[in-house]
Design a protein around this motif. Structure first.
Motif, PDB file in Angstrom:
ATOM      1  N   ARG A   1      35.407 107.838  69.803  1.00  0.00           N
ATOM      2  CA  ARG A   1      35.958 107.325  71.062  1.00  0.00           C
ATOM      3  C   ARG A   1      37.436 107.660  71.175  1.00  0.00           C
ATOM      4  NH1 ARG A   1      35.585 101.421  73.970  1.00  0.00           N
ATOM      5  NH2 ARG A   1      37.675 101.382  74.857  1.00  0.00           N
ATOM      6  N   VAL A   2      37.832 108.124  72.361  1.00  0.00           N
ATOM      7  CA  VAL A   2      39.233 108.430  72.646  1.00  0.00           C
ATOM      8  C   VAL A   2      39.672 107.638  73.872  1.00  0.00           C
ATOM      9  CG1 VAL A   2      40.891 110.207  73.300  1.00  0.00           C
ATOM     10  CG2 VAL A   2      39.091 110.736  71.643  1.00  0.00           C
ATOM     11  N   ASP A   3      40.744 106.870  73.727  1.00  0.00           N
ATOM     12  CA  ASP A   3      41.326 106.134  74.845  1.00  0.00           C
ATOM     13  C   ASP A   3      42.650 106.774  75.221  1.00  0.00           C
ATOM     14  OD1 ASP A   3      39.534 104.274  73.323  1.00  0.00           O
ATOM     15  OD2 ASP A   3      40.008 102.940  74.972  1.00  0.00           O
ATOM     16  N   ILE A   4      42.798 107.186  76.466  1.00  0.00           N
ATOM     17  CA  ILE A   4      44.058 107.710  76.991  1.00  0.00           C
ATOM     18  C   ILE A   4      44.354 106.948  78.271  1.00  0.00           C
ATOM     19  CG2 ILE A   4      45.327 109.725  77.800  1.00  0.00           C
ATOM     20  CD1 ILE A   4      43.432 111.472  76.192  1.00  0.00           C
ATOM     21  N   GLY A   5      45.325 106.057  78.221  1.00  0.00           N
ATOM     22  CA  GLY A   5      45.572 105.194  79.356  1.00  0.00           C
ATOM     23  C   GLY A   5      44.355 104.340  79.621  1.00  0.00           C
ATOM     24  N   ASP A   6      43.873 104.356  80.863  1.00  0.00           N
ATOM     25  CA  ASP A   6      42.692 103.586  81.236  1.00  0.00           C
ATOM     26  C   ASP A   6      41.405 104.387  81.103  1.00  0.00           C
ATOM     27  OD1 ASP A   6      44.337 101.469  81.916  1.00  0.00           O
ATOM     28  OD2 ASP A   6      44.599 102.201  83.953  1.00  0.00           O
ATOM     29  N   ASN A   7      41.512 105.598  80.589  1.00  0.00           N
ATOM     30  CA  ASN A   7      40.377 106.507  80.519  1.00  0.00           C
ATOM     31  C   ASN A   7      39.760 106.524  79.131  1.00  0.00           C
ATOM     32  OD1 ASN A   7      40.746 108.178  83.262  1.00  0.00           O
ATOM     33  ND2 ASN A   7      42.741 107.775  82.362  1.00  0.00           N
ATOM     34  N   ILE A   8      38.442 106.668  79.101  1.00  0.00           N
ATOM     35  CA  ILE A   8      37.708 106.676  77.836  1.00  0.00           C
ATOM     36  C   ILE A   8      36.860 107.938  77.769  1.00  0.00           C
ATOM     37  CG2 ILE A   8      35.986 105.481  76.420  1.00  0.00           C
ATOM     38  CD1 ILE A   8      36.861 102.900  77.734  1.00  0.00           C
ATOM     39  N   TYR A   9      36.920 108.608  76.615  1.00  0.00           N
ATOM     40  CA  TYR A   9      36.191 109.852  76.399  1.00  0.00           C
ATOM     41  C   TYR A   9      35.410 109.780  75.091  1.00  0.00           C
ATOM     42  CZ  TYR A   9      39.508 111.721  79.835  1.00  0.00           C
ATOM     43  OH  TYR A   9      40.259 111.933  80.950  1.00  0.00           O
ATOM     44  N   LYS A  10      34.411 110.622  75.001  1.00  0.00           N
ATOM     45  CA  LYS A  10      33.699 110.841  73.750  1.00  0.00           C
ATOM     46  C   LYS A  10      34.231 112.131  73.133  1.00  0.00           C
ATOM     47  CE  LYS A  10      29.129 111.268  71.626  1.00  0.00           C
ATOM     48  NZ  LYS A  10      27.669 111.312  71.865  1.00  0.00           N
ATOM     49  N   LEU A  11      34.642 112.061  71.872  1.00  0.00           N
ATOM     50  CA  LEU A  11      35.202 113.207  71.160  1.00  0.00           C
ATOM     51  C   LEU A  11      34.088 113.959  70.434  1.00  0.00           C
ATOM     52  CD1 LEU A  11      37.618 114.821  69.967  1.00  0.00           C
ATOM     53  CD2 LEU A  11      37.719 113.092  68.163  1.00  0.00           C
ATOM     54  N   GLU A  12      33.986 115.279  70.688  1.00  0.00           N
ATOM     55  CA  GLU A  12      32.941 116.090  70.073  1.00  0.00           C
ATOM     56  C   GLU A  12      33.490 117.452  69.680  1.00  0.00           C
ATOM     57  OE1 GLU A  12      28.861 115.141  72.270  1.00  0.00           O
ATOM     58  OE2 GLU A  12      30.455 115.612  73.714  1.00  0.00           O
ATOM     59  N   LYS A  13      32.883 118.047  68.663  1.00  0.00           N
ATOM     60  CA  LYS A  13      33.205 119.431  68.318  1.00  0.00           C
ATOM     61  C   LYS A  13      32.662 120.348  69.403  1.00  0.00           C
ATOM     62  CE  LYS A  13      33.465 119.532  63.263  1.00  0.00           C
ATOM     63  NZ  LYS A  13      32.872 120.133  62.047  1.00  0.00           N
ATOM     64  N   TYR A  14      33.374 121.483  69.585  1.00  0.00           N
ATOM     65  CA  TYR A  14      32.922 122.455  70.568  1.00  0.00           C
ATOM     66  C   TYR A  14      33.133 123.847  69.984  1.00  0.00           C
ATOM     67  CZ  TYR A  14      32.392 124.948  74.988  1.00  0.00           C
ATOM     68  OH  TYR A  14      31.976 125.787  75.965  1.00  0.00           O
ATOM     69  N   GLY A  15      32.031 124.483  69.619  1.00  0.00           N
ATOM     70  CA  GLY A  15      32.130 125.803  69.008  1.00  0.00           C
ATOM     71  C   GLY A  15      32.753 125.730  67.616  1.00  0.00           C
ATOM     72  N   ARG A  16      33.406 126.811  67.226  1.00  0.00           N
ATOM     73  CA  ARG A  16      33.953 126.897  65.872  1.00  0.00           C
ATOM     74  C   ARG A  16      35.319 126.245  65.761  1.00  0.00           C
ATOM     75  NH1 ARG A  16      34.842 132.533  62.451  1.00  0.00           N
ATOM     76  NH2 ARG A  16      35.750 131.560  60.577  1.00  0.00           N
ATOM     77  N   ASP A  17      36.186 126.465  66.725  1.00  0.00           N
ATOM     78  CA  ASP A  17      37.561 125.976  66.644  1.00  0.00           C
ATOM     79  C   ASP A  17      37.940 125.150  67.860  1.00  0.00           C
ATOM     80  OD1 ASP A  17      38.273 127.225  64.168  1.00  0.00           O
ATOM     81  OD2 ASP A  17      38.350 129.138  65.231  1.00  0.00           O
ATOM     82  N   GLY A  18      36.984 124.470  68.459  1.00  0.00           N
ATOM     83  CA  GLY A  18      37.299 123.710  69.657  1.00  0.00           C
ATOM     84  C   GLY A  18      36.789 122.290  69.610  1.00  0.00           C
ATOM     85  N   ILE A  19      37.345 121.465  70.484  1.00  0.00           N
ATOM     86  CA  ILE A  19      36.858 120.110  70.694  1.00  0.00           C
ATOM     87  C   ILE A  19      36.778 119.890  72.197  1.00  0.00           C
ATOM     88  CG2 ILE A  19      37.764 119.146  68.548  1.00  0.00           C
ATOM     89  CD1 ILE A  19      40.089 117.994  70.115  1.00  0.00           C
ATOM     90  N   VAL A  20      35.980 118.893  72.598  1.00  0.00           N
ATOM     91  CA  VAL A  20      35.863 118.555  74.007  1.00  0.00           C
ATOM     92  C   VAL A  20      35.910 117.039  74.135  1.00  0.00           C
ATOM     93  CG1 VAL A  20      33.331 118.605  73.897  1.00  0.00           C
ATOM     94  CG2 VAL A  20      34.488 118.809  76.109  1.00  0.00           C
TER      95      VAL A  20
END
Length: 269
Positions: free
Chosen positions: A233-252
């Motif tokens: 879980r990622v909280d930025i201000g009032d926003n909430i995201y799900k943190l996931e790997k993306y490919g070899r050297d990325g995240i989303v």
């Protein structure tokens, strides 16, 4: 007076004026926790700093103290004096960041906290757990092990075998469901510096091993927008995201509650 001297004097006067305005805009407030979370509403412009710790307990940003757009919070015995800015341009969120994250869309509290205590037998609190459940702090000498001495069903949270703890439950808000994602630590693969691509191409992001996160406009010398990583879980201000790997050297960062679309990042060089 020569032109050069006149220019020096003019610059000095301007700097003094800016410093005076900044000093007027800076204020201090004391916020104290006796072991529980305490929240104080503060009108700040996005810049909050710990000025002086008053407690024997540590004050670690993102763990025992932090802030959002409406105020400052402390927890776990942290007592401190905080300095914050109320005006000027220093610390204000860049309009591009505001647009991306939709800051200011939050309409209501998104989680519920409560204590649940077992004296040896099972105790249950009926509550909607569709948004997820997280153990915030153990209060008992007895262990609290999920699936053994605490757990939850679709319509409640239970404790047993002397477990006493504080729990946080996600719930529906006017903006939709706000689930609590599993995990408390920061994934090792997420720690580092990240460069935004696609619709996040203007952003640079840094995730630290203590869970703190900073995102800012590329090339901006200001600190930027702070956030927090807890497991996936990622909280930025009032926003909430799900943190996931993306490919070899990325995240989303996949939005759970946000006006933005998915934010893609590649590892910085």
């Amino acid at each position: 007076m020569t032109t050069t001297k006149a220019l020096v004097v003019a610059v000095a006067v301007a700097v003094s004026a800016v410093s005076a305005i900044a000093a007027l805009d800076a204020r201090e407030v004391t916020v104290e926790s006796n072991g529980n979370r305490v929240y104080k509403r503060v009108d700040h412009n996005g810049t909050v700093r710990l000025s002086r710790r008053l407690s024997d307990k540590p004050c670690v940003q993102g763990r025992s103290w932090g802030y959002d757009r409406d105020g400052i919070w402390v927890d776990d015995g942290c007592r401190a004096i905080f300095r914050y800015d109320t005006g000027g341009t220093s610390g204000r969120i860049d309009d591009r960041i505001r647009d991306i994250f939709g800051i200011g869309d939050r309409n209501s509290t998104s989680t519920t906290r409560f204590k649940l205590e077992s004296d040896g037998g099972r105790e249950t609190k009926r509550i909607d757990t569709s948004g997820g459940v997280r153990l915030i702090r153990k209060l008992s000498d007895k262990p609290c092990v999920q699936g053994r001495s605490w757990g939850y069903t679709r319509d409640g949270v239970w404790v047993d075998d002397g477990c006493r703890a504080e729990f946080e439950v996600g719930r529906y808000t006017s903006n939709g469901r706000d689930p609590i994602l599993p995990g408390r630590g920061v994934p090792s693969w997420a720690v580092g510096t990240w460069v935004g691509v696609r619709n996040a191409r203007d952003l640079d992001m840094r995730i630290r091993s203590d869970g703190s996160l900073t995102v800012r406009m590329r090339g901006d010398v200001n600190e930027g927008r702070r956030g927090e990583v807890r497991g996936s879980r990622v909280d930025i201000g009032d926003n909430i995201y799900k943190l996931e790997k993306y490919g070899r050297d990325g995240i989303v960062l996949t939005p759970i509650r946000s006006a933005s679309g998915p934010l893609h990042f590649t590892r910085g060089r």
